[in-house]
Design an enzyme around this catalytic site. Structure first.
Site, PDB file in Angstrom:
ATOM      1  N   LYS A   2       0.834  -1.202   0.000  1.00  0.00           N
ATOM      2  CA  LYS A   2       0.000   0.000   0.000  1.00  0.00           C
ATOM      3  C   LYS A   2       0.862   1.242   0.000  1.00  0.00           C
ATOM      4  O   LYS A   2       1.907   1.292   0.652  1.00  0.00           O
ATOM      5  CB  LYS A   2      -0.902  -0.001   1.250  1.00  0.00           C
ATOM      6  CG  LYS A   2      -1.828   1.197   1.372  1.00  0.00           C
ATOM      7  CD  LYS A   2      -2.702   1.095   2.613  1.00  0.00           C
ATOM      8  CE  LYS A   2      -1.944   1.422   3.871  1.00  0.00           C
ATOM      9  NZ  LYS A   2      -2.828   1.523   5.057  1.00  0.00           N
ATOM     10  N   THR A  50      -9.105   1.564   2.238  1.00  0.00           N
ATOM     11  CA  THR A  50      -8.033   0.572   2.170  1.00  0.00           C
ATOM     12  C   THR A  50      -8.584  -0.842   2.256  1.00  0.00           C
ATOM     13  O   THR A  50      -8.176  -1.730   1.504  1.00  0.00           O
ATOM     14  CB  THR A  50      -7.014   0.809   3.302  1.00  0.00           C
ATOM     15  OG1 THR A  50      -6.401   2.085   3.116  1.00  0.00           O
ATOM     16  CG2 THR A  50      -5.938  -0.266   3.300  1.00  0.00           C
TER      17      THR A  50
END
Length: 326
Positions: free
Chosen positions: A194, A229
């Site tokens: 990420k 996310t």
């Protein structure tokens, strides 16, 4: 100093949590009053004597962090001025733990400011859970008991009796904690690659490190605000051939938009604790809430009896596990 009589009070955002603690302990919640005046000032008052008592004030720093933090300071001062034997701040979620370092020029280390303020206001001890940055404990000079939601969440996952599971961390930063989940569940770990380019709640999942094809995936993280996310990671896992996707959070701070994202995502269930009172989650059919109030109650009883709290970090008493199954 000898133990005084134990007394639990609740701040404005901690009442439901404190009531659950008292139900577990078989005691009564202390009488308290919080008033917010029209210009925004906060007034707190204990409605009964606390002289020579060991006082525990329950107040998460969660969805209204500034108001909730200031209220804690006023409560600490009120109890100290009322001659309490000791005052412990029970903070199930400590929002400002995210701000643990000076990573840019001319910024405040807000977690340190909060820690020092709570101590100066009169706290003799702090009990919290799953700090975003565990090193925040070092900002306090007084004892900090740092509890973990991991055993409770893992016991719930085990109760689902899923086969071929794998724990997934949303990024490399949470991989160490994800490994602890995996060790508890006796499985392996995958990691989402990420990146976050700005100071906002938008992150991009670039790749999945690990084989998730044909497996039931358990995403673990400490908290989520926008749900972005979690949803992006879930979609990436589906693209890689994952089967059932369950997300697990220590603290549920999801916004209305975040809940909508979860509802329209491949995530089949989101498991979180009640460390933050979030009324928005009642609109979701996917969110499962586990209460950590019994865990905090156990910690308080051990502290009061001068017993070790550390056994609660890894193994839960049967009475706490029973709460999940019910």
């Amino acid at each position: 100093m000898q133990n005084g009589e134990i007394k639990i009070f609740a701040g404005s955002s901690g009442r439901l949590f404190a009531e659950r603690m008292c139900n577990y302990m078989g005691t009564q919640l202390g009488i308290s009053q919080v008033i917010t005046f029209s210009e925004g000032n906060t007034y707190v008052k204990a409605g009964e004597t606390v002289r020579d008592k060991d006082v525990y004030l329950v107040q998460p720093i969660g969805l209204k962090p500034n108001d909730e933090f200031v209220e804690i300071l006023f409560w600490m001062d009120a109890f100290k001025r009322a001659s309490a034997n000791s005052v412990t701040a029970i903070i199930p979620y400590f929002s400002y733990a995210k701000a643990d370092k000076k990573d840019e020029p001319r910024v405040s280390i807000r977690a340190r400011v909060c820690a020092e303020s709570i101590e100066l206001a009169g706290a003799d001890r702090v009990v919290t859970m799953d700090l975003h940055s565990p090193q925040v404990q070092g900002f306090f000079k007084k004892p900090v008991d740092h509890l973990f939601a991991l055993p409770l969440i893992c016991e719930y996952i085990k109760s689902l009796q899923l086969e071929d599971i794998i724990v997934v961390s949303p990024d490399a930063g949470f991989a160490k904690q994800a490994r602890k989940y995996a060790d508890y569940l006796k499985t392996s770990v995958a990691i989402g690659d990420k990146t976050r380019k700005e100071h906002n709640e938008k992150a991009e999942i670039l790749e999945i490190i690990g084989d998730v094809a044909g497996k039931n995936t358990i995403i673990v993280d400490d908290f989520s605000l926008s749900g972005g996310t979690l949803v992006d990671l879930a979609r990436a896992l589906k693209d890689k051939g994952a089967k059932k996707i369950i997300a697990c959070l220590s603290h549920n701070l999801l916004s209305k938009e975040g809940i909508e994202k979860i509802e329209n995502s491949p995530i089949e269930e989101l498991v979180a604790t009640d460390s933050v009172y979030n009324p928005l989650i009642s609109t979701s059919n996917k969110i499962k809430t586990l209460s950590v109030a019994p865990l905090f109650a156990e910690a308080i009883m051990r502290i009061h009896r001068r017993e070790s709290v550390s056994p609660l970090f890894n193994v839960l008493p049967d009475s706490v596990i029973k709460e999940i199954k019910e």
